[in-house]
Design an enzyme around this catalytic site. Structure first.
Site, PDB file in Angstrom:
ATOM      1  NE  ARG A  15      -3.365  94.484  37.547  1.00  0.00           N
ATOM      2  CZ  ARG A  15      -4.267  95.097  36.781  1.00  0.00           C
ATOM      3  NH1 ARG A  15      -4.218  96.411  36.595  1.00  0.00           N
ATOM      4  NH2 ARG A  15      -5.252  94.418  36.229  1.00  0.00           N
ATOM      5  CG  ASP A  16      -7.491  96.498  38.090  1.00  0.00           C
ATOM      6  OD1 ASP A  16      -7.192  97.700  38.026  1.00  0.00           O
ATOM      7  OD2 ASP A  16      -8.270  95.951  37.290  1.00  0.00           O
ATOM      8  CG  HIS A 207     -10.751  92.998  33.997  1.00  0.00           C
ATOM      9  ND1 HIS A 207      -9.715  92.554  34.791  1.00  0.00           N
ATOM     10  CD2 HIS A 207     -10.809  94.340  34.203  1.00  0.00           C
ATOM     11  CE1 HIS A 207      -9.171  93.564  35.438  1.00  0.00           C
ATOM     12  NE2 HIS A 207      -9.822  94.666  35.098  1.00  0.00           N
ATOM     13  CG  HIS A 209     -13.087  98.195  36.266  1.00  0.00           C
ATOM     14  ND1 HIS A 209     -12.260  98.665  37.249  1.00  0.00           N
ATOM     15  CD2 HIS A 209     -12.311  97.449  35.451  1.00  0.00           C
ATOM     16  CE1 HIS A 209     -11.021  98.232  37.040  1.00  0.00           C
ATOM     17  NE2 HIS A 209     -11.027  97.487  35.945  1.00  0.00           N
ATOM     18  CB  CYS A 240      -7.310 101.796  34.979  1.00  0.00           C
ATOM     19  SG  CYS A 240      -5.905 102.094  33.883  1.00  0.00           S
ATOM     20  CG  ASN A 249     -11.103  95.512  39.469  1.00  0.00           C
ATOM     21  OD1 ASN A 249     -10.300  96.288  39.957  1.00  0.00           O
ATOM     22  ND2 ASN A 249     -10.944  94.967  38.286  1.00  0.00           N
TER      23      ASN A 249
HETATM   24  P1  HMG Z   1       7.841 104.814  28.506  1.00  0.00           P
HETATM   25  O1  HMG Z   1       8.303 105.993  29.296  1.00  0.00           O
HETATM   26  O2  HMG Z   1       7.217 105.053  27.172  1.00  0.00           O
HETATM   27  O3  HMG Z   1       9.036 103.760  28.403  1.00  0.00           O
HETATM   28  O4  HMG Z   1       6.825 103.988  29.405  1.00  0.00           O
HETATM   29  P2  HMG Z   1      10.334 103.796  27.511  1.00  0.00           P
HETATM   30  O5  HMG Z   1      10.416 102.460  26.865  1.00  0.00           O
HETATM   31  O6  HMG Z   1      10.374 105.025  26.666  1.00  0.00           O
HETATM   32  O7  HMG Z   1      11.509 103.888  28.589  1.00  0.00           O
HETATM   33  C1  HMG Z   1      11.737 105.061  29.379  1.00  0.00           C
HETATM   34  C2  HMG Z   1      12.537 104.712  30.630  1.00  0.00           C
HETATM   35  O8  HMG Z   1      11.730 103.884  31.475  1.00  0.00           O
HETATM   36  C3  HMG Z   1      13.810 103.893  30.351  1.00  0.00           C
HETATM   37  O9  HMG Z   1      14.752 104.260  31.359  1.00  0.00           O
HETATM   38  C4  HMG Z   1      13.403 102.467  30.599  1.00  0.00           C
HETATM   39  O10 HMG Z   1      14.443 101.594  30.987  1.00  0.00           O
HETATM   40  C5  HMG Z   1      12.413 102.651  31.743  1.00  0.00           C
HETATM   41  P3  HMG Z   1      16.015 105.192  31.008  1.00  0.00           P
HETATM   42  O11 HMG Z   1      16.722 104.456  29.920  1.00  0.00           O
HETATM   43  O12 HMG Z   1      15.405 106.487  30.550  1.00  0.00           O
HETATM   44  O13 HMG Z   1      16.719 105.256  32.317  1.00  0.00           O
HETATM   45  N1  HMG Z   1      11.387 101.582  31.732  1.00  0.00           N
HETATM   46  C6  HMG Z   1      11.099 100.800  32.782  1.00  0.00           C
HETATM   47  N2  HMG Z   1      11.550 100.732  34.046  1.00  0.00           N
HETATM   48  C7  HMG Z   1      11.043  99.774  34.855  1.00  0.00           C
HETATM   49  N3  HMG Z   1      10.067  98.906  34.456  1.00  0.00           N
HETATM   50  C8  HMG Z   1       9.583  98.941  33.200  1.00  0.00           C
HETATM   51  C9  HMG Z   1      10.104  99.924  32.319  1.00  0.00           C
HETATM   52  N4  HMG Z   1       9.834 100.217  31.027  1.00  0.00           N
HETATM   53  C10 HMG Z   1      10.632 101.229  30.681  1.00  0.00           C
HETATM   54  N5  HMG Z   1       8.660  98.070  32.825  1.00  0.00           N
HETATM   55  C11 HMG Z   1       5.570 102.047  29.999  1.00  0.00           C
HETATM   56  C12 HMG Z   1       6.139 102.871  28.866  1.00  0.00           C
HETATM   57  C13 HMG Z   1       4.632 101.003  29.406  1.00  0.00           C
HETATM   58  C14 HMG Z   1       6.698 101.376  30.749  1.00  0.00           C
HETATM   59  C15 HMG Z   1       4.811 103.003  30.959  1.00  0.00           C
HETATM   60  O14 HMG Z   1       3.902 103.770  30.234  1.00  0.00           O
HETATM   61  C16 HMG Z   1       4.098 102.261  32.058  1.00  0.00           C
HETATM   62  O15 HMG Z   1       4.703 101.638  32.908  1.00  0.00           O
HETATM   63  N6  HMG Z   1       2.758 102.356  32.090  1.00  0.00           N
HETATM   64  C17 HMG Z   1       1.998 101.698  33.137  1.00  0.00           C
HETATM   65  C18 HMG Z   1       0.581 101.720  32.817  1.00  0.00           C
HETATM   66  C19 HMG Z   1      -0.205 100.948  33.844  1.00  0.00           C
HETATM   67  O16 HMG Z   1       0.325 100.293  34.728  1.00  0.00           O
HETATM   68  N7  HMG Z   1      -1.550 101.016  33.723  1.00  0.00           N
HETATM   69  C20 HMG Z   1      -2.395 100.304  34.587  1.00  0.00           C
HETATM   70  C21 HMG Z   1      -2.455  98.848  34.241  1.00  0.00           C
HETATM   71  S1  HMG Z   1      -3.568  98.469  32.902  1.00  0.00           S
HETATM   72  C22 HMG Z   1      -5.111  98.305  33.665  1.00  0.00           C
HETATM   73  O17 HMG Z   1      -5.261  98.575  34.817  1.00  0.00           O
HETATM   74  C23 HMG Z   1      -6.233  97.730  32.859  1.00  0.00           C
HETATM   75  C24 HMG Z   1      -6.559  96.276  33.246  1.00  0.00           C
HETATM   76  O18 HMG Z   1      -6.907  96.170  34.604  1.00  0.00           O
HETATM   77  C25 HMG Z   1      -7.702  95.742  32.378  1.00  0.00           C
HETATM   78  C26 HMG Z   1      -8.945  96.676  32.321  1.00  0.00           C
HETATM   79  O19 HMG Z   1      -9.460  97.075  33.360  1.00  0.00           O
HETATM   80  O20 HMG Z   1      -9.343  96.959  31.195  1.00  0.00           O
HETATM   81  C27 HMG Z   1      -5.367  95.366  32.996  1.00  0.00           C
HETATM   82 MG    MG Z   2      -8.918  96.675  35.405  1.00  0.00          MG
END
Ligand code: HMG
Ligand code: MG
Length: 312
Positions: A15-16, A207, A209, A240, A249
């Site tokens: 995933r990450d 966690h 990096h 990320c 990571n």
């Molecule tokens: P948004 O555009 O604000 O969502 O995205 P919305 O609620 O306004 O919806 C807009 C449209 O998206 C709608 O469709 C929803 O149905 C659809 P429409 O009605 O316009 O046709 N939608 C989705 N479709 C599929 N799956 C979903 C989904 N949600 C809404 N889940 C959202 C907000 C959070 C979804 C978006 O910003 C997003 O997906 N962000 C992903 C961010 C991400 O993955 N970041 C990396 C992971 S975090 C990380 O890596 C850190 C970590 O490792 C820890 C660390 O290192 O600190 C965990």
């Molecule tokens: Mg991470």
């Protein structure tokens, strides 16, 4: 010296790691990687993410990945879930463990999930409630727990508040993220000593990096405080896409080597882990060459794994 005798490792490479690679890796290749990790003895594997497919196209085949998983005794597969829509997709896939994610800095949550921290609590509350009703196990990530790419150093009080809110919601484990790999051991000691005065040690995971090559030293600082749950990524993949400066990571290979050298048990076979890491690094090396040759994102599926296109 630490009193920790055994460590829980959560493998986040599928995933990450893969979320931050330029190329789209075929579902079959991901499954092969995940099963090799399970063969190596990894018991906790974060396999994908039910985020918006346009936000992270690399993981847009989340449903197919989960459906392709081989059940293995004692192996826990989990996936990231950002909102109710993501939970709906996760439940449809059949996965039994999920992770919600927020951060200790507003600018990062805004950039990452398009919400403030407060909005993220409002968004996660029904997600966690429903997940618990469905009997799922839930982890809560707190990103930028030490440094934020936009706000700089983060106060431990801000991290504590987020942790407490997530625990009140009922999450089973908290993962404290050094998202951009800027923490040094002193930061870990200061923040975690403060957090552990108020939070249960057994629910905390770290966690790291490895941007500055200090992840292992931060592990040691954590072990010294009695912390015994770490996230890492085979081959040191990762990052990320929404955190400028986030690099790979902490490598699972380096972590296992370091722990075994101190006589700390992990249950992992280091040589099988090396095979798993080498297999995905080989694929990524080839895809990197291809991506830089073509200068564009390429789908590298196999004939039995048709391309998955972002649906929205
Ligand atoms: P948004 O555009 O604000 O969502 O995205 P919305 O609620 O306004 O919806 C807009 C449209 O998206 C709608 O469709 C929803 O149905 C659809 P429409 O009605 O316009 O046709 N939608 C989705 N479709 C599929 N799956 C979903 C989904 N949600 C809404 N889940 C959202 C907000 C959070 C979804 C978006 O910003 C997003 O997906 N962000 C992903 C961010 C991400 O993955 N970041 C990396 C992971 S975090 C990380 O890596 C850190 C970590 O490792 C820890 C660390 O290192 O600190 C965990
Ligand atoms: Mg991470």
């Amino acid at each position: 010296m630490t009193s920790v005798k055994s460590v829980k490792i959560t493998e986040v490479g599928p995933r990450d790691g893969l979320q931050n690679e330029k190329a789209l890796i075929g579902t079959g290749t991901k499954l092969d990687f995940i099963h090799k990790l399970a063969d190596a003895g990894l018991k906790y594997i974060e396999v994908t993410s039910f985020v918006h497919p346009k936000a992270v196209p690399q993981l847009s085949d989340a449903l197919e990945v989960v459906r392709g998983l081989q059940p293995r005794a004692g192996v826990h597969y989990s996936a990231l879930v950002p909102n109710l829509k993501g939970l709906e997709r996760a439940l449809e896939s059949g996965i039994r463990e999920i992770a919600v994610f927020t951060a200790a800095s507003n600018s990062f949550t805004q950039n990452n999930i398009n919400m403030t921290i407060q909005e993220s609590f409002a968004a996660f509350k029904p997600v966690v409630e429903k997940a618990l009703q469905e009997g799922l196990w839930v982890r809560g990530y707190i990103s930028t727990a030490f440094y934020c790419p936009f706000e700089g150093k983060i106060k431990h009080e801000s991290v504590l508040e987020v942790c407490q809110r997530l625990l009140e919601m009922g999450v089973h484990e908290l993962s404290i993220g050094d998202t951009i790999g800027q923490a040094v051991p002193d930061d870990v000691r200061t923040t975690m000593t403060a957090l552990l005065k108020a939070l249960p040690l057994e629910k905390m995971a770290m966690h790291f990096h490895d941007t500055n090559g200090l992840a292992i030293e931060n592990v040691q600082a954590s072990l010294d405080l009695g912390l015994s749950s770490f996230d890492s990524s085979a081959g040191g993949l990762g990052g990320c896409p929404y955190a400028p400066g986030a690099s790979g990571n902490l490598s699972t290979d380096a972590l296992v080597h370091y722990l075994h050298a101190q006589g700390i048990e992990t249950g992992i076979d280091a040589s099988k882990l090396a095979d798993a890491s080498a297999s995905i690094l080989r694929v990524l090396k080839n895809t990197d060459d291809l991506v830089s040759d073509i200068g564009n994102l390429q789908y590298l599926g196999t004939p039995d794994c048709p391309p998955i296109h972002p649906s929205a």
